[in-house]
Design a protein around this motif. Structure first.
Motif, PDB file in Angstrom:
ATOM      1  N   LYS A   1      69.366  78.452  -2.757  1.00 27.61           N
ATOM      2  CA  LYS A   1      68.975  77.845  -1.484  1.00 27.61           C
ATOM      3  C   LYS A   1      69.688  78.524  -0.315  1.00 27.61           C
ATOM      4  CE  LYS A   1      68.406  73.485   0.984  1.00 27.61           C
ATOM      5  NZ  LYS A   1      68.827  74.096   2.282  1.00 27.61           N
ATOM      6  N   GLU A   2      70.993  78.759  -0.464  1.00 29.07           N
ATOM      7  CA  GLU A   2      71.736  79.403   0.613  1.00 29.07           C
ATOM      8  C   GLU A   2      71.219  80.814   0.864  1.00 29.07           C
ATOM      9  OE1 GLU A   2      72.936  77.827  -1.957  1.00 29.07           O
ATOM     10  OE2 GLU A   2      74.692  76.595  -1.435  1.00 29.07           O
ATOM     11  N   THR A   3      70.888  81.520  -0.201  1.00 30.67           N
ATOM     12  CA  THR A   3      70.385  82.874  -0.052  1.00 30.67           C
ATOM     13  C   THR A   3      69.030  82.890   0.637  1.00 30.67           C
ATOM     14  OG1 THR A   3      71.574  83.578  -2.042  1.00 30.67           O
ATOM     15  CG2 THR A   3      69.757  84.975  -1.299  1.00 30.67           C
ATOM     16  N   LEU A   4      68.142  81.985   0.237  1.00 30.90           N
ATOM     17  CA  LEU A   4      66.823  81.912   0.864  1.00 30.90           C
ATOM     18  C   LEU A   4      66.930  81.534   2.332  1.00 30.90           C
ATOM     19  CD1 LEU A   4      64.822  80.141  -1.991  1.00 30.90           C
ATOM     20  CD2 LEU A   4      64.511  82.491  -1.210  1.00 30.90           C
ATOM     21  N   ASP A   5      67.791  80.577   2.640  1.00 28.37           N
ATOM     22  CA  ASP A   5      67.958  80.170   4.040  1.00 28.37           C
ATOM     23  C   ASP A   5      68.505  81.317   4.878  1.00 28.37           C
ATOM     24  OD1 ASP A   5      66.998  77.636   3.608  1.00 28.37           O
ATOM     25  OD2 ASP A   5      68.977  76.701   3.411  1.00 28.37           O
ATOM     26  N   ALA A   6      69.414  82.107   4.306  1.00 28.13           N
ATOM     27  CA  ALA A   6      69.975  83.238   5.044  1.00 28.13           C
ATOM     28  C   ALA A   6      68.913  84.296   5.317  1.00 28.13           C
ATOM     29  CB  ALA A   6      71.135  83.848   4.250  1.00 28.13           C
ATOM     30  N   GLU A   7      67.981  84.481   4.383  1.00 37.61           N
ATOM     31  CA  GLU A   7      66.936  85.493   4.538  1.00 37.61           C
ATOM     32  C   GLU A   7      65.791  85.021   5.423  1.00 37.61           C
ATOM     33  OE1 GLU A   7      66.552  88.646   3.464  1.00 37.61           O
ATOM     34  OE2 GLU A   7      68.539  88.719   2.540  1.00 37.61           O
ATOM     35  N   PHE A   8      65.382  83.760   5.271  1.00 38.98           N
ATOM     36  CA  PHE A   8      64.128  83.296   5.873  1.00 38.98           C
ATOM     37  C   PHE A   8      64.314  82.193   6.909  1.00 38.98           C
ATOM     38  CE2 PHE A   8      62.578  84.477   1.415  1.00 38.98           C
ATOM     39  CZ  PHE A   8      62.271  85.768   1.799  1.00 38.98           C
ATOM     40  N   GLY A   9      65.530  81.855   7.230  1.00 34.28           N
ATOM     41  CA  GLY A   9      65.755  80.853   8.267  1.00 34.28           C
ATOM     42  C   GLY A   9      65.668  81.466   9.650  1.00 34.28           C
ATOM     43  N   GLY A  10      65.428  80.628  10.656  1.00 33.34           N
ATOM     44  CA  GLY A  10      65.442  81.104  12.039  1.00 33.34           C
ATOM     45  C   GLY A  10      64.165  81.736  12.526  1.00 33.34           C
ATOM     46  N   TYR A  11      63.087  81.658  11.739  1.00 32.97           N
ATOM     47  CA  TYR A  11      61.797  82.221  12.173  1.00 32.97           C
ATOM     48  C   TYR A  11      60.956  81.125  12.847  1.00 32.97           C
ATOM     49  CZ  TYR A  11      62.564  86.617   9.696  1.00 32.97           C
ATOM     50  OH  TYR A  11      63.056  87.834   9.299  1.00 32.97           O
ATOM     51  N   PRO A  12      59.908  81.519  13.576  1.00 31.24           N
ATOM     52  CA  PRO A  12      59.053  80.520  14.241  1.00 31.24           C
ATOM     53  C   PRO A  12      58.422  79.520  13.274  1.00 31.24           C
ATOM     54  CG  PRO A  12      58.635  82.693  15.141  1.00 31.24           C
ATOM     55  CD  PRO A  12      59.532  82.896  13.959  1.00 31.24           C
ATOM     56  N   ALA A  13      58.148  79.938  12.043  1.00 36.04           N
ATOM     57  CA  ALA A  13      57.596  79.041  11.028  1.00 36.04           C
ATOM     58  C   ALA A  13      58.626  78.859   9.920  1.00 36.04           C
ATOM     59  CB  ALA A  13      56.293  79.593  10.460  1.00 36.04           C
ATOM     60  N   SER A  14      58.414  77.848   9.110  1.00 41.11           N
ATOM     61  CA  SER A  14      59.356  77.554   8.036  1.00 41.11           C
ATOM     62  C   SER A  14      58.755  77.892   6.679  1.00 41.11           C
ATOM     63  CB  SER A  14      59.755  76.074   8.062  1.00 41.11           C
ATOM     64  OG  SER A  14      58.606  75.258   7.878  1.00 41.11           O
ATOM     65  N   TYR A  15      59.630  78.049   5.697  1.00 43.02           N
ATOM     66  CA  TYR A  15      59.180  78.284   4.331  1.00 43.02           C
ATOM     67  C   TYR A  15      59.537  77.069   3.475  1.00 43.02           C
ATOM     68  CZ  TYR A  15      63.875  78.847   2.452  1.00 43.02           C
ATOM     69  OH  TYR A  15      65.157  78.598   2.037  1.00 43.02           O
ATOM     70  N   GLU A  16      58.809  76.893   2.381  1.00 45.03           N
ATOM     71  CA  GLU A  16      59.144  75.874   1.401  1.00 45.03           C
ATOM     72  C   GLU A  16      59.204  76.548   0.038  1.00 45.03           C
ATOM     73  OE1 GLU A  16      57.657  71.537  -0.379  1.00 45.03           O
ATOM     74  OE2 GLU A  16      56.611  72.459   1.305  1.00 45.03           O
ATOM     75  N   TYR A  17      60.345  76.430  -0.609  1.00 48.23           N
ATOM     76  CA  TYR A  17      60.524  77.063  -1.918  1.00 48.23           C
ATOM     77  C   TYR A  17      60.155  76.072  -3.019  1.00 48.23           C
ATOM     78  CZ  TYR A  17      62.767  78.940  -6.073  1.00 48.23           C
ATOM     79  OH  TYR A  17      63.002  79.383  -7.342  1.00 48.23           O
TER      80      TYR A  17
END
Length: 210
Positions: A56-72
């Motif tokens: 989770k921490e790794t995914l948030d570091a890679e894909f956080g902060g963008y205009p849209a969100s991701y759901e794993y």
């Protein structure tokens, strides 16, 4: 609300393709539903040094902060939202797609969430794009791809082009991801298209004038 895309990452080499595509979608304010196989996590560690013990921490570091969100979604969660045809998405991209996953999709196996979600795309008539990465290919690989192609699946093998004069690995990755975005009907400027700034065409035109 935008429906978003499903992106699957498997254990084939080329994890950077999938990561780059997710970032391109999020930067366009397109939500992403992300599924990564266990082999996919292994390749993310081997090729990109991802810390897979803290997912989770790794995914948030890679894909956080963008205009849209991701759901794993865990590949083991066969009851996830994307496993049902009633959950609407724009479509799905498996990038890179291993031959094992491609085989499972071609047979309708649905042995895990990634395969089940791909099966949903097929039965609902939604866009399904696979980026196979394997070489050499044997007859079973080719037959499975032909089966899927006949069903309308878009197959975009991870084959780089060199007319745009790539100078870095990132340039090669951008070309392949750009081809995928083309097939998703999404505009981009990830590579120079054939005929754009083509010196040969310009020289030929000048020669004819002479």
């Amino acid at each position: 609300m935008k429906k978003g895309w499903v992106v699957g990452i498997t254990g084939a080499s080329g994890a950077a393709y999938g990561v780059t595509l997710v970032k391109e979608l999020l930067s366009r304010s397109l939500p992403v539903h992300l599924v990564i196989t266990e082999a996919g996590w292994r390749v993310l560690h081997e090729e990109l040094d991802w810390v897979v013990t803290r997912r989770k921490e790794t995914l948030d570091a890679e894909f956080g902060g963008y205009p849209a969100s991701y759901e794993y979604h865990s590949v083991k969660d066969i009851g996830a939202s994307i496993a049902s045809g009633s959950f609407r998405t724009e479509g799905m991209v498996v990038i890179p797609c291993s031959m094992g996953t491609l085989s499972g999709i071609s047979r309708g196996a649905s042995d895990n969430l990634l395969e089940r979600t791909a099966d949903v795309m097929l039965k609902e008539g939604r866009r399904l794009i696979l980026v196979p990465r394997e070489t050499p290919l044997h007859a079973i690989h080719l037959e499975n791809m032909l089966t899927l192609a006949r069903m309308g699946v878009r197959l975009i093998p991870a084959m780089p082009a060199f007319y745009q004069r790539p100078e870095t690995i990132e340039d090669i990755i951008s070309f392949l991801v750009g081809k995928v975005l083309d097939n998703m009907d999404l505009d981009h400027e990830l590579f120079r298209r054939w005929g754009e700034g083509n010196d040969y065409n310009r020289e030929q035109t000048e020669d004819r004038k002479d």
